[in-house]
Design an enzyme around this catalytic site. Structure first.
Site, PDB file in Angstrom:
ATOM      1  N   ALA A  75     -23.096  -2.917 -35.460  1.00 23.20           N
ATOM      2  CA  ALA A  75     -22.471  -1.606 -35.552  1.00 23.20           C
ATOM      3  C   ALA A  75     -22.465  -1.058 -36.972  1.00 23.20           C
ATOM      4  O   ALA A  75     -22.528   0.160 -37.163  1.00 23.20           O
ATOM      5  CB  ALA A  75     -21.038  -1.664 -35.016  1.00 23.20           C
ATOM      6  N   THR A  76     -22.389  -1.913 -37.973  1.00 26.60           N
ATOM      7  CA  THR A  76     -22.387  -1.423 -39.361  1.00 26.60           C
ATOM      8  C   THR A  76     -23.680  -0.684 -39.673  1.00 26.60           C
ATOM      9  O   THR A  76     -23.667   0.440 -40.187  1.00 26.60           O
ATOM     10  CB  THR A  76     -22.177  -2.581 -40.350  1.00 26.60           C
ATOM     11  OG1 THR A  76     -20.862  -3.116 -40.162  1.00 26.60           O
ATOM     12  CG2 THR A  76     -22.319  -2.095 -41.791  1.00 26.60           C
ATOM     13  N   GLN A 183     -15.105  -1.581 -30.759  1.00 24.92           N
ATOM     14  CA  GLN A 183     -13.998  -2.299 -30.132  1.00 24.92           C
ATOM     15  C   GLN A 183     -13.805  -1.959 -28.654  1.00 24.92           C
ATOM     16  O   GLN A 183     -12.991  -2.587 -27.994  1.00 24.92           O
ATOM     17  CB  GLN A 183     -12.693  -2.019 -30.888  1.00 24.92           C
ATOM     18  CG  GLN A 183     -12.624  -2.630 -32.277  1.00 24.92           C
ATOM     19  CD  GLN A 183     -12.596  -4.153 -32.256  1.00 24.92           C
ATOM     20  OE1 GLN A 183     -12.311  -4.780 -31.242  1.00 24.92           O
ATOM     21  NE2 GLN A 183     -12.903  -4.760 -33.384  1.00 24.92           N
ATOM     22  N   SER A 204     -21.621  -3.293 -31.284  1.00 29.12           N
ATOM     23  CA  SER A 204     -22.074  -4.612 -31.722  1.00 29.12           C
ATOM     24  C   SER A 204     -21.913  -5.602 -30.587  1.00 29.12           C
ATOM     25  O   SER A 204     -20.855  -5.650 -29.946  1.00 29.12           O
ATOM     26  CB  SER A 204     -21.250  -5.114 -32.925  1.00 29.12           C
ATOM     27  OG  SER A 204     -21.906  -4.905 -34.137  1.00 29.12           O
ATOM     28  N   ALA A 205     -22.917  -6.438 -30.363  1.00 28.42           N
ATOM     29  CA  ALA A 205     -22.870  -7.388 -29.251  1.00 28.42           C
ATOM     30  C   ALA A 205     -21.767  -8.425 -29.426  1.00 28.42           C
ATOM     31  O   ALA A 205     -21.162  -8.861 -28.443  1.00 28.42           O
ATOM     32  CB  ALA A 205     -24.215  -8.094 -29.115  1.00 28.42           C
ATOM     33  N   HIS A 206     -21.484  -8.824 -30.653  1.00 23.84           N
ATOM     34  CA  HIS A 206     -20.529  -9.916 -30.843  1.00 23.84           C
ATOM     35  C   HIS A 206     -19.085  -9.492 -30.583  1.00 23.84           C
ATOM     36  O   HIS A 206     -18.166 -10.322 -30.600  1.00 23.84           O
ATOM     37  CB  HIS A 206     -20.649 -10.516 -32.254  1.00 23.84           C
ATOM     38  CG  HIS A 206     -20.051  -9.699 -33.349  1.00 23.84           C
ATOM     39  ND1 HIS A 206     -18.797  -9.972 -33.867  1.00 23.84           N
ATOM     40  CD2 HIS A 206     -20.523  -8.639 -34.030  1.00 23.84           C
ATOM     41  CE1 HIS A 206     -18.532  -9.100 -34.833  1.00 23.84           C
ATOM     42  NE2 HIS A 206     -19.558  -8.290 -34.945  1.00 23.84           N
ATOM     43  N   THR A 244     -39.400  -6.003 -36.976  1.00 20.86           N
ATOM     44  CA  THR A 244     -39.656  -6.794 -35.783  1.00 20.86           C
ATOM     45  C   THR A 244     -38.368  -7.009 -34.997  1.00 20.86           C
ATOM     46  O   THR A 244     -37.346  -7.415 -35.550  1.00 20.86           O
ATOM     47  CB  THR A 244     -40.251  -8.161 -36.166  1.00 20.86           C
ATOM     48  OG1 THR A 244     -41.476  -7.941 -36.883  1.00 20.86           O
ATOM     49  CG2 THR A 244     -40.531  -9.010 -34.942  1.00 20.86           C
ATOM     50  N   CYS A 330     -12.988  -7.462 -41.932  1.00 22.41           N
ATOM     51  CA  CYS A 330     -13.679  -6.951 -43.110  1.00 22.41           C
ATOM     52  C   CYS A 330     -12.746  -6.812 -44.316  1.00 22.41           C
ATOM     53  O   CYS A 330     -13.204  -6.631 -45.437  1.00 22.41           O
ATOM     54  CB  CYS A 330     -14.305  -5.596 -42.805  1.00 22.41           C
ATOM     55  SG  CYS A 330     -15.525  -5.675 -41.490  1.00 22.41           S
TER      56      CYS A 330
END
Length: 386
Positions: A75-76, A183, A204-206, A244, A330
């Site tokens: 996401a960043t 979130q 973001s996947a995590h 890639t 963060c």
């Protein structure tokens, strides 16, 4: 060695076993060793097929089209591409954001302001919510971008992105509306076809049980015409994000997205139960909530509270059996008060003899985890007062 109880899902969720297996299977499959951009042999074709399938699964989580998904490292990077990509090359573009955004948005907007953009930073209400009316009143003739989060990463407050998008569209449909959904993606139903106006969604996947290091954007057809690349070196992802593609991470994110779509209702019921368990067991701990306890105003998997009678460093030392956060991931290495909570408190510092703590939980948290965590908190507070 016994691991602490993990209650820091807002920082990162555990990866789901299905996602982890999909990653391992992809890495160990000789047929998928090719570069997805290699179009002259079977190895490349197979890798490309795996990426296409995962792209469709990610898109389905938002009821979007697969072609609208652009993969990034998270996401960043996606927030940087959204904000810088819209504003670069424009003369004095006006950006609207808020003081409680993630630093990936705030610092990117501030960077653009140092390079000629005009920036309006809105203040939230007492619940950490940016009202549609405040956004509408900030729009100017040169406004090109509104960038706001869906769910706040520290207090869990919801912004009404549908109402905000509708007002933006009614005032000036040429303004790009960017929603940071880091979130909320995978936890809250986001159907972009039913919402009034969302031009860019970042994720973001995590944050939804997938791997770290992969995320992306969903761009509307309108936004595609507005976003320019901020990096160069290839034609991948429609030349918006060259490099890639990480086939295994993309496949892992696709698996996590599909699982979240299937389990979203059950996951939400589970975190509601966990939050109620937390509230029921905190009665004797002397806490005040920074998060609004109304489930319609805040995502139930994030609870931010202020604990009296103990300083943050002392609390983290005494409460080491539990993994929680004293701010966002963060910002947890800084000693200053959370800028998000300061904004909500209208700039007032908290009591120095109290600690702000974010508890966040999800799919793999049990009720026993929550009650045991509160038991350890009670013991920690007793140890300090002795």
């Amino acid at each position: 060695m016994k691991l602490p109880i993990y209650l820091d899902y807002a920082a990162t969720t555990p990866i789901s076993p299905k996602s982890a297996k999909a990653i391992c299977d992809t890495l160990s499959d000789p047929a998928l060793l090719g570069n997805p951009s290699s179009s002259t042999h079977m190895y490349g074709w197979k890798a490309q097929e795996a990426v296409h399938a995962a792209r469709a699964r990610v898109a389905s989580l938002f009821n979007a089209k697969a072609r609208d998904v652009i993969f990034t490292s998270g996401a960043t990077e996606a927030n940087n591409l959204a904000i810088r990509g819209v504003c670069q090359g424009l003369s004095s573009p006006h950006i609207i954001t808020s003081s409680v955004e993630h630093k990936a948005v705030l610092e990117t907007c501030q960077h653009m302001a140092r390079n000629g953009a005009e920036l309006t930073i809105l203040e939230p209400d007492e619940n950490g919510i940016v009202t549609p009316e405040s956004v509408a009143s900030a729009i100017k003739g040169n406004t090109v971008l509104v960038s706001l989060m869906h769910v706040n990463n520290e207090v869990g407050s919801f912004n009404d992105i549908d109402a905000i998008g509708e007002l933006i569209s009614g005032i000036n449909p040429n303004i790009v509306f960017h929603v940071d959904a880091a979130q909320s993606a995978g936890k809250v139903d986001i159907d972009i076809k039913s919402l009034a106006k969302i031009d860019i969604i970042t994720f973001s996947a995590h944050k939804f049980y997938g791997p770290k290091g992969i995320g992306g954007l969903i761009l509307s057809r309108f936004a595609r015409k507005k976003v320019s690349s901020i990096s160069f070196g290839g034609v991948q992802e429609n030349s918006l994000r060259p490099g890639t593609l990480a086939t295994h991470q993309i496949v892992g994110m696709g698996e996590a997205a599909a699982e979240c779509k299937e389990k979203m209702s059950l996951d939400r019921e589970h975190v509601l139960l966990l939050r109620q368990t937390l509230f029921n067991t905190l009665n004797e701990c002397g806490v005040a909530f920074n998060t609004n306890v109304n489930q319609n105003l805040a995502y139930p998997g994030i609870v931010n509270m202020n604990i009296f009678g103990i300083e943050p460093d002392e609390l983290m030392l005494q409460w080491s059996q539990v993994a929680v956060s004293s701010g966002s991931a963060c910002n947890s290495q800084t000693k200053s008060d959370s800028y998000v909570l300061q904004s909500i408190r209208n700039g007032k510092d908290k009591n120095p003899s109290s600690a702000d703590v974010r508890i966040s939980f999800g799919r793999y948290t049990t009720r026993e985890d929550v009650t045991e965590a509160v038991h350890h908190l009670t013991a920690a507070l007793s140890a300090v007062s002795c």
